[in-house]
Design a protein around this motif. Structure first.
Motif, PDB file in Angstrom:
ATOM      1  N   GLU A 325       0.869  -1.143   0.092  1.00 56.49           N
ATOM      2  CA  GLU A 325       0.009  -0.001  -0.059  1.00 56.49           C
ATOM      3  C   GLU A 325       0.766   1.103   0.053  1.00 56.49           C
ATOM      4  O   GLU A 325       0.612   2.166  -0.711  1.00 56.49           O
ATOM      5  N   GLU A 328       3.247   1.284  -3.511  1.00 55.22           N
ATOM      6  CA  GLU A 328       2.569   1.750  -4.598  1.00 55.22           C
ATOM      7  C   GLU A 328       3.458   1.255  -5.820  1.00 55.22           C
ATOM      8  O   GLU A 328       3.762   1.920  -6.565  1.00 55.22           O
ATOM      9  N   GLN A 368      -2.970  -5.683  -5.053  1.00 57.84           N
ATOM     10  CA  GLN A 368      -2.166  -5.019  -6.022  1.00 57.84           C
ATOM     11  C   GLN A 368      -3.039  -4.740  -7.315  1.00 57.84           C
ATOM     12  O   GLN A 368      -2.732  -3.742  -7.914  1.00 57.84           O
ATOM     13  N   ILE A 371      -4.041  -1.412  -6.905  1.00 56.25           N
ATOM     14  CA  ILE A 371      -2.920  -0.425  -6.889  1.00 56.25           C
ATOM     15  C   ILE A 371      -2.338  -0.011  -8.408  1.00 56.25           C
ATOM     16  O   ILE A 371      -2.176   0.912  -9.010  1.00 56.25           O
ATOM     17  N   ARG A 374      -4.718   1.934 -10.386  1.00 55.22           N
ATOM     18  CA  ARG A 374      -4.801   3.453 -10.111  1.00 55.22           C
ATOM     19  C   ARG A 374      -3.467   4.120 -10.766  1.00 55.22           C
ATOM     20  O   ARG A 374      -3.565   5.060 -11.124  1.00 55.22           O
ATOM     21  N   ARG A 375      -2.289   3.389 -10.868  1.00 55.88           N
ATOM     22  CA  ARG A 375      -1.102   3.859 -11.114  1.00 55.88           C
ATOM     23  C   ARG A 375      -1.111   4.015 -12.786  1.00 55.88           C
ATOM     24  O   ARG A 375      -1.114   5.080 -13.282  1.00 55.88           O
TER      25      ARG A 375
END
Ligand code: SF4
Length: 446
Positions: A325, A328, A368, A371, A374-375
């Motif tokens: 978390e 990232e 993940q 994550i 989002r990235r």
């Protein structure tokens, strides 16, 4: 010019299993075969003999390798075994006593000796048929560049040092010479591989070597800078976060090499990292990652982790999720702990039951996925450069600086039908998913 009739030319079949390092070994053997005038047979039946390059990393790979040897014996009958499983010659011979010879990995010269014994080379080798870059198993536009072999660490889950020995680096001048040939032959992306890329040159005390009359230190920063001058993408894989890796980040920020680091961290709980005997500490890794992203905001970080290492408690696993978390990371792979025969970790107490291992891996990958998505979403609307791998009826399948071949996502260029594999073009990102991007050459025409 006299020549050997086609029917007299000895033919060797080749089966290549395993990781990119094994692939490079296969390429070296194939190049030598062609240099000596052998033909590479397209199937078992037209081969006079078959070489099987094996993998022995985890139990599934051992089984796959043993099956491949069995198939080659059944279909052809004359088989030489090399590669990581070959280092455990007894295992191979216990299952397949009829193989002609067994060698370990990184043993091209030994394999050639066995081939000579069982299938002598032709008198008139077709040396002019070898392309200048040697024989590649990857598509023409990207290649793996192996800079060292072996590893000085002794991670308790790993048997690679036992199979491949301690670190042996290739002098920088030799690596650069090979890279230059590859680029001259059309390679647009060099993927630098080893067991421990950050440690490159340590065994040679970072000795200075020569390349085109210029001195170059056998050290990763100097090598990366020189490789970056060749005009191809340069991607570094298997990099541990040692302090001097900080020196590589400005090279990425300035565009010399791709802003991409593959850094196998394996865990984040200090207790588990100690049990694993890993070279790096999670808190340091987090501080480093933050500093790197300040220097190079476009940096893509990939890592791999092991779920269910012996003795891993729910608390240790929670620390790993918290690390993910906080860090990232852009790309993450996760494997459940596999008790590879010969690994020191198998003797540790409190093994984790299989179903708990699998459940933890799934939880990690689910976290993940959010994550990663989002990235990737931050890239929507950006103009990025991509390298085309293939063209299909749906458009071009390409990769950006953030995507290593075969392990990461892809960029699907929907209006890229007219592109050629190996082309490097600019596209605009039009949609993003958990792992892949969609893009267009001309977003206005959508
Ligand atoms: S660093 Fe550890 S995991 Fe990697 S090759 Fe060396 S011993 Fe194996």
């Amino acid at each position: 010019m006299s020549s050997t009739p086609m029917r007299d030319i000895p033919r060797v079949g080749f089966v290549s299993l395993g990781c990119p390092k094994a692939l490079v070994d296969s390429e070296h053997i194939l190049t030598r075969l062609r240099a000596e005038g052998y033909h590479v047979a397209p199937d078992y039946h037209s081969a006079d003999l078959v070489v099987v390059n094996t993998c022995g990393f985890i139990d599934a790979a051992v089984e796959e390798s043993l099956d491949a040897i069995g198939e080659a014996l059944a279909e052809n009958g004359r088989v030489i075994v090399t590669g990581c499983l070959g280092a455990k010659g007894d295992t191979v011979l216990a299952h397949h006593p009829q193989v002609l010879a067994v060698t370990g990995p990184h043993a091209a010269a030994e394999v050639m000796e066995h081939i000579h014994d069982h299938l002598p080379p032709p008198a008139d080798p077709y040396t002019s048929l070898i392309p200048p870059q040697g024989l590649k198993l990857t598509p023409r536009h990207y290649a793996y560049l192996k800079i060292s072999e072996g590893c000085n660490h002794r991670c308790t889950f790993c048997i690679i040092p036992g199979l491949r020995g301690d670190l042996v680096s290739r002098p920088a001048g030799e690596v650069l010479g090979e890279a230059e040939h590859l680029v001259a032959a059309g390679v647009r992306e060099l993927n630098v591989i080893s067991q421990d890329t950050s440690a490159y040159g340590l065994d040679l005390k970072y000795r200075t070597s020569f390349w085109n009359g210029r001195p170059v230190k056998t050290r990763i920063t100097e090598l990366a800078r020189a490789l970056g001058g060749l005009g191809a993408w340069v991607r570094l894989l298997y990099v541990y976060p040692y302090p001097h890796v900080d020196e590589l980040i400005p090279l990425m920020a300035e565009g010399h090499i791709l802003p991409y680091l593959d850094m196998p961290l394996q865990h984040a709980s200090p207790r588990i990292l100690r049990l694993m005997k890993r070279p790096a500490h999670a808190e340091n890794a987090l501080a480093r990652i933050r500093a790197w992203r300040e220097t190079c905001p476009g940096l893509t970080l990939r890592s791999t982790f092991i779920a269910g290492f012996p003795g891993e408690t729910e608390e240790d696993f929670r620390q790993l999720l918290e690390f993910l978390e906080a860090a990232e990371l852009d790309r993450v792979g996760c494997f459940t702990y596999s008790p590879v025969e010969g690994a020191a970790a198998n003797a540790l107490p409190d093994p984790v039951p299989e179903e708990v291992k699998a459940e933890r891996r799934d939880r990690l990958m689910e976290l993940q996925a959010g994550i990663s998505a989002r990235r990737l979403a931050r890239r929507l609307g950006q103009r990025i450069e991509v390298l085309v791998d293939a063209v299909t009826e749906d458009g071009a399948v390409a990769r950006s600086a953030a995507d290593a071949p075969e392990i990461d996502g892809v960029v699907l260029v929907e209006d890229g039908h007219g592109l050629e594999p190996g082309a490097r073009v600019e596209v605009t990102v039009t949609d993003t998913g958990e792992y892949d991007l969609w893009a267009r050459l001309d977003p206005g025409a959508a």
